[in-house]
Write an enzyme that holds these catalytic residues in place. Structure first.
Site, mmCIF file in Angstrom:
data_model
loop_
_atom_site.group_PDB
_atom_site.id
_atom_site.type_symbol
_atom_site.label_atom_id
_atom_site.label_comp_id
_atom_site.label_asym_id
_atom_site.label_seq_id
_atom_site.Cartn_x
_atom_site.Cartn_y
_atom_site.Cartn_z
ATOM 1 N N ASN A 10 -1.438 19.475 27.204
ATOM 2 C CA ASN A 10 -1.719 18.101 27.617
ATOM 3 C C ASN A 10 -3.235 17.964 27.687
ATOM 4 O O ASN A 10 -3.861 18.479 28.603
ATOM 5 C CB ASN A 10 -1.063 17.848 28.983
ATOM 6 C CG ASN A 10 -1.475 16.546 29.613
ATOM 7 O OD1 ASN A 10 -2.071 15.686 28.955
ATOM 8 N ND2 ASN A 10 -1.164 16.377 30.888
ATOM 9 N N TRP A 11 -3.792 17.284 26.701
ATOM 10 C CA TRP A 11 -5.263 17.176 26.642
ATOM 11 C C TRP A 11 -5.814 16.149 27.628
ATOM 12 O O TRP A 11 -7.021 16.033 27.794
ATOM 13 C CB TRP A 11 -5.707 16.830 25.204
ATOM 14 C CG TRP A 11 -5.780 18.031 24.312
ATOM 15 C CD1 TRP A 11 -5.246 19.268 24.554
ATOM 16 C CD2 TRP A 11 -6.449 18.128 23.048
ATOM 17 N NE1 TRP A 11 -5.530 20.114 23.519
ATOM 18 C CE2 TRP A 11 -6.274 19.451 22.580
ATOM 19 C CE3 TRP A 11 -7.164 17.228 22.255
ATOM 20 C CZ2 TRP A 11 -6.801 19.890 21.361
ATOM 21 C CZ3 TRP A 11 -7.681 17.665 21.044
ATOM 22 C CH2 TRP A 11 -7.507 18.982 20.606
ATOM 23 N N LYS A 12 -4.926 15.362 28.248
ATOM 24 C CA LYS A 12 -5.385 14.321 29.185
ATOM 25 C C LYS A 12 -6.451 13.452 28.507
ATOM 26 O O LYS A 12 -6.365 13.219 27.301
ATOM 27 C CB LYS A 12 -5.879 14.960 30.489
ATOM 28 C CG LYS A 12 -4.845 15.938 31.049
ATOM 29 C CD LYS A 12 -5.113 16.392 32.438
ATOM 30 C CE LYS A 12 -3.989 17.336 32.861
ATOM 31 N NZ LYS A 12 -4.092 17.744 34.256
ATOM 32 N N HIS A 92 3.876 11.964 34.363
ATOM 33 C CA HIS A 92 2.896 12.953 34.830
ATOM 34 C C HIS A 92 2.343 12.494 36.179
ATOM 35 O O HIS A 92 2.159 11.286 36.406
ATOM 36 C CB HIS A 92 1.768 13.103 33.809
ATOM 37 C CG HIS A 92 0.864 14.253 34.123
ATOM 38 N ND1 HIS A 92 -0.096 14.179 35.105
ATOM 39 C CD2 HIS A 92 0.803 15.510 33.622
ATOM 40 C CE1 HIS A 92 -0.716 15.350 35.181
ATOM 41 N NE2 HIS A 92 -0.191 16.173 34.286
ATOM 42 N N GLU A 94 -0.494 12.435 37.380
ATOM 43 C CA GLU A 94 -1.716 11.615 37.321
ATOM 44 C C GLU A 94 -1.379 10.156 37.027
ATOM 45 O O GLU A 94 -2.048 9.239 37.507
ATOM 46 C CB GLU A 94 -2.693 12.206 36.293
ATOM 47 C CG GLU A 94 -3.348 13.463 36.851
ATOM 48 C CD GLU A 94 -3.749 14.507 35.815
ATOM 49 O OE1 GLU A 94 -3.816 14.176 34.621
ATOM 50 O OE2 GLU A 94 -3.982 15.655 36.217
ATOM 51 N N GLU A 162 5.697 20.368 37.822
ATOM 52 C CA GLU A 162 4.259 20.527 38.036
ATOM 53 C C GLU A 162 3.915 20.190 39.478
ATOM 54 O O GLU A 162 3.757 18.999 39.821
ATOM 55 C CB GLU A 162 3.477 19.589 37.106
ATOM 56 C CG GLU A 162 3.719 19.857 35.640
ATOM 57 C CD GLU A 162 2.552 19.343 34.791
ATOM 58 O OE1 GLU A 162 1.961 20.148 34.079
ATOM 59 O OE2 GLU A 162 2.239 18.147 34.874
ATOM 60 N N GLY A 168 -4.918 21.595 37.843
ATOM 61 C CA GLY A 168 -6.375 21.591 37.746
ATOM 62 C C GLY A 168 -7.092 22.266 38.900
ATOM 63 O O GLY A 168 -8.300 22.101 39.061
ATOM 64 N N SER A 207 -2.165 24.817 36.351
ATOM 65 C CA SER A 207 -3.055 25.982 36.294
ATOM 66 C C SER A 207 -2.462 27.171 35.542
ATOM 67 O O SER A 207 -2.671 28.325 35.936
ATOM 68 C CB SER A 207 -3.503 26.391 37.708
ATOM 69 O OG SER A 207 -4.291 25.358 38.281
ATOM 70 N N GLY A 228 -2.638 22.105 30.849
ATOM 71 C CA GLY A 228 -3.717 21.123 30.786
ATOM 72 C C GLY A 228 -4.998 21.756 30.276
ATOM 73 O O GLY A 228 -5.184 21.967 29.077
ATOM 74 N N GLY A 229 -5.890 22.110 31.193
ATOM 75 C CA GLY A 229 -7.214 22.610 30.848
ATOM 76 C C GLY A 229 -7.221 23.714 29.797
ATOM 77 O O GLY A 229 -8.054 23.697 28.877
HETATM 78 P P1 PGA Z 1 -3.742 22.169 34.329
HETATM 79 O O1 PGA Z 1 -2.923 20.795 34.085
HETATM 80 O O2 PGA Z 1 -3.120 23.211 33.423
HETATM 81 O O3 PGA Z 1 -5.155 21.849 33.944
HETATM 82 O O4 PGA Z 1 -3.570 22.523 35.759
HETATM 83 C C1 PGA Z 1 -1.545 20.822 33.879
HETATM 84 C C2 PGA Z 1 -1.026 19.413 33.688
HETATM 85 O O5 PGA Z 1 -1.475 18.502 34.402
HETATM 86 O O6 PGA Z 1 -0.157 19.182 32.830
#
Ligand code: PGA
Length: 247
Positions: A10-12, A92, A94, A162, A168, A207, A228-229
Site C-alpha cells: 500500500n503506497w498510500k 483502511h 486512514e 491492521e 507506521g 509495521s 505500507g512503508g
Molecule cells: P505500515 O502500513 O506497513 O507502514 O505500518 C501498513 C498499512 O497501513 O497498510
C-alpha cells in the site's frame, strides 16, 4: 486448508512515475516466487502506468460505491478496472479516520469493487485505546459484521487485520495476539460466510518489515501481509515476499 499467500503493498500518498522503476525488481520477485500472490496499490494517478509495465498485480487504495455520477474527486470501480487495477483496498484505517468512513460505506465500496470483478481487501483493526480496554476482538468483530459483503467468495474478498496503533509506528502485536485475532476473524467469517470462510485470506498489516515478516507469516491464519512503508522500495518489499514463500 492451504491458502495462497498474498503480499500486498500500500503506497498510500507516496510514489511518482520515477518510483515505478521499483516494480522491476518486484516483478522479478513475482517470477522467482510463483507460489505467492503479489500486488502493489499506488495512488490513483499511477495505476495505469504501473499496470502498463506488466509483471505485478496492481490495485487501488479506495473506490466510490457508485459506478458513475456527480461525485467530485471520486473514482469508480469501472474506472479502476479500465486503468488496469484488479484489486482495491477498502476501509483502511486512514480513510476511516481522515474521511470518517463508516462500516456501511466500507461494505458498499467492497460490493462495488466485487461487482466489477475486482478483489476487495477489507481492512479492520482496533485503536490502542480499544486494545487497552480489552475490546480489540469485539471491535474487529463488529467491523467485520458490518463491512464484509454478504455472500462474498474467497476469490472476491480478502480481509486485512491492521491494528491502528501498529501502522507506521514500528510496533507490532505479539505473535500470540496476532494468532488470537486472526483465529477470531476466521471464526467470524465462518459465521458470516459459512464454508467459504476457510478459503478467505486474512492478511496482517502494521509495521511489517523484512525483519519481522517471517515470524508474522508463520502465525496460524496469517495468509500474507498488507505492507505500507516497506512496500515503497523493492529492497524492503522483496524479502517480505521471500518470507511469505518460505512458510
Ligand atoms: P505500515 O502500513 O506497513 O507502514 O505500518 C501498513 C498499512 O497501513 O497498510
Amino acid at each position: 486448508m492451504t491458502r495462497r499467500k498474498l503480499v500486498a503493498g500500500n503506497w498510500k500518498m507516496f510514489g511518482s512515475l520515477a518510483q515505478l522503476s521499483e516494480l522491476d525488481a518486484i516483478a522479478e520477485a513475482a517470477r522467482t516466487h510463483p507460489g505467492v500472490d503479489i500486488a502493489i496499490c499506488p495512488p490513483f494517478t499511477l495505476i495505469a502506468p504501473a499496470a502498463a509495465r506488466g509483471g505485478v498485480t496492481i490495485g487501488a487504495q479506495d473506490v466510490h460505491p457508485k459506478d458513475k455520477g456527480a461525485h467530485t474527486g471520486d473514482v469508480s470501480a469501472t474506472m479502476l478496472k479500465e486503468a488496469g487495477a484488479t484489486l482495491v483496498i477498502v476501509g483502511h484505517s486512514e480513510r476511516r479516520t481522515d474521511h470518517r468512513e463508516a462500516n456501511e460505506l466500507v461494505r458498499a465500496k467492497a460490493e462495488a469493487a466485487i461487482g466489477e470483478g475486482l478483489i476487495a481487501v477489507v481492512c479492520v483493526g482496533e485503536t490502542e485505546t480499544e486494545r487497552d480496554a480489552g475490546q480489540a476482538v469485539a471491535v474487529v468483530d463488529n467491523q467485520l459484521r458490518h463491512s464484509v459483503p454478504k455472500g462474498a467468495t474467497a476469490a472476491q474478498l480478502v480481509v486485512a487485520y491492521e491494528p491502528v496503533w501498529a501502522i507506521g509506528t514500528g510496533r507490532t502485536p505479539s505473535v500470540g495476539d496476532v494468532a488470537e485475532m486472526h483465529a477470531a476473524i476466521r471464526a467470524k467469517l465462518v459465521a458470516l460466510l459459512g464454508n467459504e470462510a476457510d478459503k478467505v485470506r486474512i492478511l496482517y498489516g502494521g509495521s511489517v518489515k523484512p525483519i519481522n515478516a517471517a515470524e508474522l507469516m508463520a502465525v496460524a491464519n496469517v495468509d500474507g501481509a498488507l505492507v505500507g512503508g516497506a512496500s515503497l522500495n523493492a529492497a524492503d518489499f522483496v524479502p517480505i515476499i521471500a518470507a511469505a514463500d518460505r512458510v
